[in-house]
Design a protein around this motif. Sequence first.
Motif, PDB file in Angstrom:
ATOM      1  N   PHE A 229       2.805   2.965   5.609  1.00 24.13           N
ATOM      2  CA  PHE A 229       1.944   2.033   4.879  1.00 24.13           C
ATOM      3  C   PHE A 229       1.021   2.856   3.987  1.00 24.13           C
ATOM      4  N   THR A 263       0.460  -1.469   0.479  1.00 26.59           N
ATOM      5  CA  THR A 263      -0.332  -2.640   0.854  1.00 26.59           C
ATOM      6  C   THR A 263      -0.959  -3.288  -0.379  1.00 26.59           C
ATOM      7  N   ALA A 269      -1.285  -4.354   6.419  1.00 23.37           N
ATOM      8  CA  ALA A 269      -0.536  -3.549   7.390  1.00 23.37           C
ATOM      9  C   ALA A 269      -0.664  -4.119   8.798  1.00 23.37           C
TER      10      ALA A 269
END
Length: 671
Positions: A229, A263, A269
Motif C-alpha cells: 500500500f 491509496t 488500506a
Amino acid sequence: MPSILYSTTCYISNDFYRLRIYVDDGNNYSDLVSPKNIKLATDSLDFTATSIPIDHIKPSFTRLNFELLNEKKPNNNIPTTIPLKYLLNVQQTTSLPKNSYRNFSTSLPTPSLETSSRMISLTSSPILEQSEERSRIMLTPNSSQAMFKRRQFSFRRFLSSFSNTDSDVVLLYKTLIKIKYIDVSNSFQWNIKSLELEMDSEDIANELYINLNSCLSTLEQRPHRLLAFVNPLSGKGRARYVYDKKVLPVFQEANIFVDTIYTERANHAQEYIVNEMLDDYDGLICVGGDGMFAELCHGLLLRTARDEQINIDDPHVNIIRPNLRIGIIPAGSTDAVVFGTTGLNDPITSALQIIVGESLLIDITTVHNENGFVRFMATMLAYGFFGDIIYQSDNWRCLGPLRYDLAGFCQFLRHTSYHTELTITLSSHDSVEICHPQTITSINNGSKTSIVSSDCQKLINSSNSTLTEMNSMNKSYDIISKLPTSNLGFCRQNCETCAEEKQTNRNKDQLPSQIKREGRYTTINCLNMPCRCAKSKYGMSPFVHLGDGTFDLILVKRSWRTSFLRFLWQVANDSRSIEDLPNVERYRVREVLIRPINKGQRKKAGNWACDGELISGNEIQIRVHRQALNLFASGIKLKEKQQHIDSKSETTNWFPCMRNTKKKISQESNS
C-alpha cells in the motif's frame, strides 16, 4: 567442524579463488558478511558432489566461502564469507573480457558488409544465450564457415585464434556467474553488492548456478508474494517515487511478486485489509509514514479479532497476533516506527530486511474510553501538551509541516497544565521499576535490588528503613536513589529482556502492583517505542523495550516554563537521563488509567492524541499486549556495532553520562 557441500575454483577480478559452499556448526562464525581470518580445514570435507541434495542444506548455517589462492594481498572488496540468508540472486551470463577489447580491438580488420550481416544472423541464433551485459569481438579470416568456441579468455588462446584458418568468425567470451548479495558490514544501513565469478567451463558454471539456486530455494522465511500500500501524498509526495524507483526494482531482483495499491483516501488500506481476501500473500507492505503503518496495523488486528470472534470493546480481553507480517518502507516526515525497529529510515535497508525475511515481534497497546475500544497504539499516546499540538495543528493544515512547530510554540506560551488522576499497574507483580540510563532500581517489600558495587550496597542498606516506610504510603518512588550500573537496557536485536517469559506467568496467584498518582501535569505520555525521529536523536524514551510486555509512562509535572523548556530540550537532544529533571517521573508499566479531574473549573480538559491522531474520552485506559504484531524488521544491531569499535570508545559514544560516574566510583574505591 564445517561440512563442505561443494567446492570449485573461479576468477574474481583476475584473481584466482576457491569457492566453497559449506555448513558450519553455528558456533564459530558470526552473521557478518566479511569476517576476517576464517579458515576451512581441508579435512573437514564430509560431503562433496557436483549436485547438492537439498537435505544437506541448513539455511541458517550455510555459507559461501572465498579463499584467495594467488600470492597476493587480499582484495578488501571481496568478502570472505557470504551467509546464505544474505544471498539476493544468482545469474548466469556470458561476457567479453574488457582488457582484451581494449588491447586488441584496434588491430582487428574491419569486417565487410557481407560479413557483418552474417555476424548479425549468427548472434541472433538460439545457440547462445543473449545478455544485455555481453560485448563481442569478431575475427574474420578468409574461410567460409563460422565456428564458436566457448572458453575462458587468455592471451595465449586469443593469439592462437589468429592461426586457426578453419574458422570464419570466432566469438571469444567468458562464462560468468553473477552473484548479488546484501552487505550488512554496516549494522544499520544495508546495501546491495555484486560479484562476477569467471568459471573455467560452461559445465562448471551450470553446476554452480544450479547449486546456488537450490540453496536459495531452502530459505522458507523469505516472502514470495506481497501486497503493498503506497500513500502518494506521504512525505511531501515522495512516497511514490521512493517505491517505484528505489524499492520495487529491489523486490524484482529478489524474484518477489508485489501487488501494489496506491491509496486514494484516508483509511483506504485499513478498509481493504478488513474486507478483502489476503490468503495469497506472505505479508503486507506500507510505503509512507507512521500514519500509513497505523492503517495496516489497525486493519490486520481488527480483521484477526473479527475472525477469532474477540470482543475488542472489552478492555480486559487479549488480542491475538495475526499470521501476516507487516513491512514498512519509510517515506514519511517522522518515521518513528522504522527508527525504533531498524535504527534508521533508509528505504533500501527496510526493503532488504523484508526480502531476507527478518522478523521482529513488537508490543501493541489497546486504548479504551468509557464507551469501549478506541484505537491500537504502536508508538505514543499523549495527553496535554503534545495532544494540544495535534489539535491546534489540524486547524493549520494549509501551512504543511510548519504547522507543528507553530502550534508547539503557541502551546509553550500558553503553558497549560491539567489536574489528572492516574492508576498505574506496574510492570512486575512485586516491584516498582524505574528504568534509568544510570540505574535499573526496584523496591521489593522495602528492600532495593540491582546493586553493582559494595559502595552502592552500603548506601542502599542505610536507606532501607526509610524506603520501607515510604513504600507503605505508596510514595517510595519519590525518593528512589539513582545508582550507576552497566546494564543500561537498550532494546536491540535478539534482546534478552524481550525474549524472557512474562513475569505474570511465574506467580499467577499474585495480583499486579498498582500505585496512584494525582496532580497537575503539563503532559502525560505513554510510549510503546522510543519515538526517535529527525528532531529527537534518542526519542522521548530511549530505553523502552519493543517486546517485553511493558511500556513507559512519562509524567511532566507543572513547573516554570524554564523547567519545561529544559524537558523539551532534552527530548530533542539527549533524553537518556530525562528523569533526572525534578519535574519528570518515568515508570515502566503494563496498564494505566488516566482520568482528568475538572472540579467545577472553567478550564477545559486537555486533548488526547494516539499515534498522531486525535481521540476523545472522559477517561482513557491503556493496556499492553505482549508481542501482538510481527514486523519485517531486524531490530537495532548494537551488538555488531560494538564488534567493530573499541569497547571504551563505544561506551563513551553511546553512554557519555556514564563516564563521570564511573570515574568517581573508581577514585573512591582507590582511596
